[in-house]
Design an enzyme around this catalytic site. Structure first.
Site, PDB file in Angstrom:
ATOM      1  N   ARG A 155       0.851  -1.180   0.000  1.00 27.89           N
ATOM      2  CA  ARG A 155       0.000   0.000   0.000  1.00 27.89           C
ATOM      3  C   ARG A 155       0.893   1.237   0.000  1.00 27.89           C
ATOM      4  O   ARG A 155       2.041   1.186   0.374  1.00 27.89           O
ATOM      5  CB  ARG A 155      -0.908   0.018   1.230  1.00 27.89           C
ATOM      6  CG  ARG A 155      -1.855  -1.178   1.330  1.00 27.89           C
ATOM      7  CD  ARG A 155      -2.792  -1.014   2.510  1.00 27.89           C
ATOM      8  NE  ARG A 155      -3.596  -2.206   2.751  1.00 27.89           N
ATOM      9  CZ  ARG A 155      -4.737  -2.477   2.130  1.00 27.89           C
ATOM     10  NH1 ARG A 155      -5.196  -1.630   1.237  1.00 27.89           N
ATOM     11  NH2 ARG A 155      -5.403  -3.581   2.405  1.00 27.89           N
ATOM     12  N   GLY A 180      -7.476  -2.440  -5.799  1.00 31.85           N
ATOM     13  CA  GLY A 180      -8.766  -1.985  -5.306  1.00 31.85           C
ATOM     14  C   GLY A 180      -8.960  -0.502  -5.538  1.00 31.85           C
ATOM     15  O   GLY A 180      -8.421   0.072  -6.488  1.00 31.85           O
ATOM     16  N   ASP A 181      -9.706   0.153  -4.630  1.00 33.08           N
ATOM     17  CA  ASP A 181      -9.973   1.574  -4.843  1.00 33.08           C
ATOM     18  C   ASP A 181      -8.687   2.389  -4.803  1.00 33.08           C
ATOM     19  O   ASP A 181      -8.501   3.316  -5.604  1.00 33.08           O
ATOM     20  CB  ASP A 181     -10.999   2.106  -3.838  1.00 33.08           C
ATOM     21  CG  ASP A 181     -10.614   1.843  -2.389  1.00 33.08           C
ATOM     22  OD1 ASP A 181      -9.625   1.131  -2.139  1.00 33.08           O
ATOM     23  OD2 ASP A 181     -11.304   2.351  -1.498  1.00 33.08           O
ATOM     24  N   GLY A 182      -7.748   2.015  -3.919  1.00 36.67           N
ATOM     25  CA  GLY A 182      -6.459   2.704  -3.893  1.00 36.67           C
ATOM     26  C   GLY A 182      -5.680   2.483  -5.182  1.00 36.67           C
ATOM     27  O   GLY A 182      -5.073   3.413  -5.727  1.00 36.67           O
ATOM     28  N   THR A 209     -11.481  -6.142  -5.212  1.00 34.45           N
ATOM     29  CA  THR A 209     -11.701  -5.808  -3.815  1.00 34.45           C
ATOM     30  C   THR A 209     -12.425  -6.970  -3.177  1.00 34.45           C
ATOM     31  O   THR A 209     -13.497  -7.375  -3.638  1.00 34.45           O
ATOM     32  CB  THR A 209     -12.513  -4.522  -3.623  1.00 34.45           C
ATOM     33  OG1 THR A 209     -13.007  -4.465  -2.281  1.00 34.45           O
ATOM     34  CG2 THR A 209     -13.697  -4.446  -4.583  1.00 34.45           C
ATOM     35  N   ASP A 211     -13.928  -6.942  -0.529  1.00 29.73           N
ATOM     36  CA  ASP A 211     -15.157  -6.451   0.098  1.00 29.73           C
ATOM     37  C   ASP A 211     -16.290  -6.276  -0.902  1.00 29.73           C
ATOM     38  O   ASP A 211     -17.422  -5.980  -0.513  1.00 29.73           O
ATOM     39  CB  ASP A 211     -14.913  -5.104   0.787  1.00 29.73           C
ATOM     40  CG  ASP A 211     -13.962  -5.213   1.966  1.00 29.73           C
ATOM     41  OD1 ASP A 211     -13.716  -6.335   2.426  1.00 29.73           O
ATOM     42  OD2 ASP A 211     -13.469  -4.163   2.424  1.00 29.73           O
ATOM     43  N   MET A 254     -14.114  -9.444   6.834  1.00 28.89           N
ATOM     44  CA  MET A 254     -13.751  -8.214   6.148  1.00 28.89           C
ATOM     45  C   MET A 254     -15.015  -7.454   5.750  1.00 28.89           C
ATOM     46  O   MET A 254     -16.083  -8.041   5.612  1.00 28.89           O
ATOM     47  CB  MET A 254     -12.924  -8.499   4.903  1.00 28.89           C
ATOM     48  CG  MET A 254     -11.558  -9.101   5.180  1.00 28.89           C
ATOM     49  SD  MET A 254     -11.662 -10.856   5.503  1.00 28.89           S
ATOM     50  CE  MET A 254     -12.068 -11.469   3.903  1.00 28.89           C
ATOM     51  N   TYR A 369      -7.130 -13.071   7.426  1.00 29.08           N
ATOM     52  CA  TYR A 369      -5.968 -13.465   6.637  1.00 29.08           C
ATOM     53  C   TYR A 369      -6.139 -14.869   6.059  1.00 29.08           C
ATOM     54  O   TYR A 369      -5.646 -15.173   4.965  1.00 29.08           O
ATOM     55  CB  TYR A 369      -4.693 -13.388   7.476  1.00 29.08           C
ATOM     56  CG  TYR A 369      -4.346 -11.971   7.874  1.00 29.08           C
ATOM     57  CD1 TYR A 369      -4.013 -11.026   6.907  1.00 29.08           C
ATOM     58  CD2 TYR A 369      -4.361 -11.574   9.202  1.00 29.08           C
ATOM     59  CE1 TYR A 369      -3.708  -9.725   7.258  1.00 29.08           C
ATOM     60  CE2 TYR A 369      -4.058 -10.270   9.561  1.00 29.08           C
ATOM     61  CZ  TYR A 369      -3.730  -9.349   8.590  1.00 29.08           C
ATOM     62  OH  TYR A 369      -3.442  -8.054   8.928  1.00 29.08           O
TER      63      TYR A 369
END
Length: 460
Positions: A155, A180-182, A209, A211, A254, A369
């Protein structure tokens, strides 16, 4: 968010002048229930009432460009260098996407040089830009059998111009960003920096993602594998709780902002009495609160099983005087660190049941995890491969600043800016949450929650 046809357009680098290796195969294909021809589009909305609101001719209604191979392509495959990077947290299917990209580039388009940048976007920084892996069909042949990503991930917000410098120095023409969004935000910044320099580099995102919270996609890859694995932990906890005096089983899954994994896993296991997600606020105390309902379930059946999304109930941590459980600051990608709602529930449920003469046996699992690190299941393996194919076709045809996604069961091109424009969330008024309420028999709300209509009744 009102979208118009122009909002859904995808940028192209220029005119496609080279024959595609798929041109002959495509020459006789037409739009059908199973294929969207190159010039056709996929509707954004799918109900008569939504379409009627636009009062527009069919060709002007908001729609996505169909993904898939083109008869003409922009890049000369013999001269292309492609780059691949995986960003953010782990998710089932990352290796499948890498393998699919490499196979499609090398086998069908005959691309000779494919670079895998190591450890996420960190691999595009000046310090690490030469820490790459040469990717070939032989090298990726069996990677889909393992979880995680052979390229590593990280990240963090890297400088866009520094990343562009890395692409130029390594001679990259096409960059695939799996994240993902990042990751999609980073791909957007990267694309803008490339455009500002007038460079011919295509950037295509493959959104992931665990999620399932990215918009404009039917379902994120890896999601089905994740909730299937999470189902096993719910089943295990329910067995433990049922075998213990006043058993309380809690599984924290998550879901920072969206409760899709918690909802789907709970429906699959069909063993949860309570599902708590970020989209539905809840209160602990009072006659209609969560604690009272937990007590009622323990008295009625001897145990209770709770499925908890990690982002649920964050407002309760400070309210209940537990600052040590609050999240602190943000992570390297700018995400707010969550507080530990699971610890709060363990403490408050235990105290309440002891106070009413039902000392509990607590069984608590956080398998995050163990869920995100598994290999993709059969469904996701196919999905990842088809996304990879669509991504390569888009890039070779000179599309850029776009992501590939599946919308209304069709593969489409989505502008990168839209992939981070909002979050996909469980609709409190939608059919998914209705199914959760029907299955768990929990009330529509716990306690008095501001800004929501009071609905006390359950279904059982």
């Amino acid at each position: 968010m009102t979208l118009h046809l122009d909002d859904l357009g995808v940028r192209r680098l220029g005119e496609c002048r080279y024959d595609s290796p798929f041109s002959e195969m495509l020459s006789t294909k037409q739009t059908s229930p199973h294929y969207v021809a190159e010039g056709d589009r996929v509707l954004l909305e799918d109900t008569v009432s939504m379409l009627a609101e636009h009062s527009l001719p069919p060709g002007q209604v908001p729609s996505f460009e169909a993904a898939g191979p083109r008869r003409k392509i922009y890049f000369d495959p013999a001269r292309v260098t492609a780059g691949i990077v995986t960003c953010g947290g782990l998710c089932p299917g990352l290796n499948n996407v890498i393998r699919g990209l490499v196979q499609e580039l090398a086998v069908h388009y005959k691309v000779k040089r494919i670079l895998g940048f190591r450890n996420g976007l960190q691999g595009l920084t000046e310090q690490h830009r030469y820490d790459t892996v040469e990717l070939t069909p032989d090298r990726v042949r069996d990677i889909h059998n393992a979880g995680g990503t052979i390229l590593g991930s990280s990240r963090g917000g890297q400088d866009a111009d520094e990343m562009v410098d890395s692409l130029v120095l390594r001679g990259v023409d096409i960059m695939f960003v799996i994240g993902g969004d990042g990751g999609m935000r980073a791909a957007t910044f990267l694309s803008k920096a490339i455009r500002a320099r007038g460079l011919d580099i295509a950037v295509i995102g493959v959104p992931k993602t665990i999620d399932n919270d990215l918009p404009f996609t039917d379902q994120s890859f890896g999601f089905q594998s994740a909730f299937a694995r999470a189902t096993d932990f719910i089943t295990a906890v329910s067995v433990e709780a049922a075998a213990s005096p006043n058993g309380v089983g809690i599984v924290k899954l998550m879901g920072r902002h969206s409760g899709f994994i918690a909802s789907y896993a709970a429906l699959s296991a069909n063993a949860a009495d309570i599902v708590l997600i970020p989209e539905i606020p809840f209160a602990l105390g009072g006659a209609d609160g969560l604690l009272a309902h937990v007590e009622q379930r323990v008295r009625a059946k001897g145990f209770v099983v709770i499925v908890l999304a990690e982002g649920a109930g964050q407002d309760l941590l400070e309210e209940h005087g537990l600052p040590q459980l609050n999240g602190r600051g943000t992570d390297a990608s700018g995400n707010v660190k969550l507080g530990n709602i699971g610890e709060l529930l363990k403490e408050r449920i235990t105290a309440h049941l002891v106070s009413v003469g039902l000392p509990p046996t607590m069984r608590y699992i956080d398998p995050s995890y163990a869920v995100r690190s598994i290999a993709a299941n059969a469904y996701d393996a196919v999905y990842c491969l088809r996304l990879a194919h669509a991504a390569v076709h888009a890039a070779m045809a000179g599309h850029t600043e776009a992501a590939v996604a599946r919308w209304r069961r069709r593969f489409v091109h989505v502008p990168l800016s839209l992939m981070t424009s909002r979050r996909n969330q469980v609709d409190p008024d939608g059919d998914l949450w209705m199914s959760v309420l029907e299955t768990t028999c929990q009330p529509a709300e716990f306690g008095s929650v501001p800004n929501r209509v009071r609905v006390r009744s359950g279904f059982c």
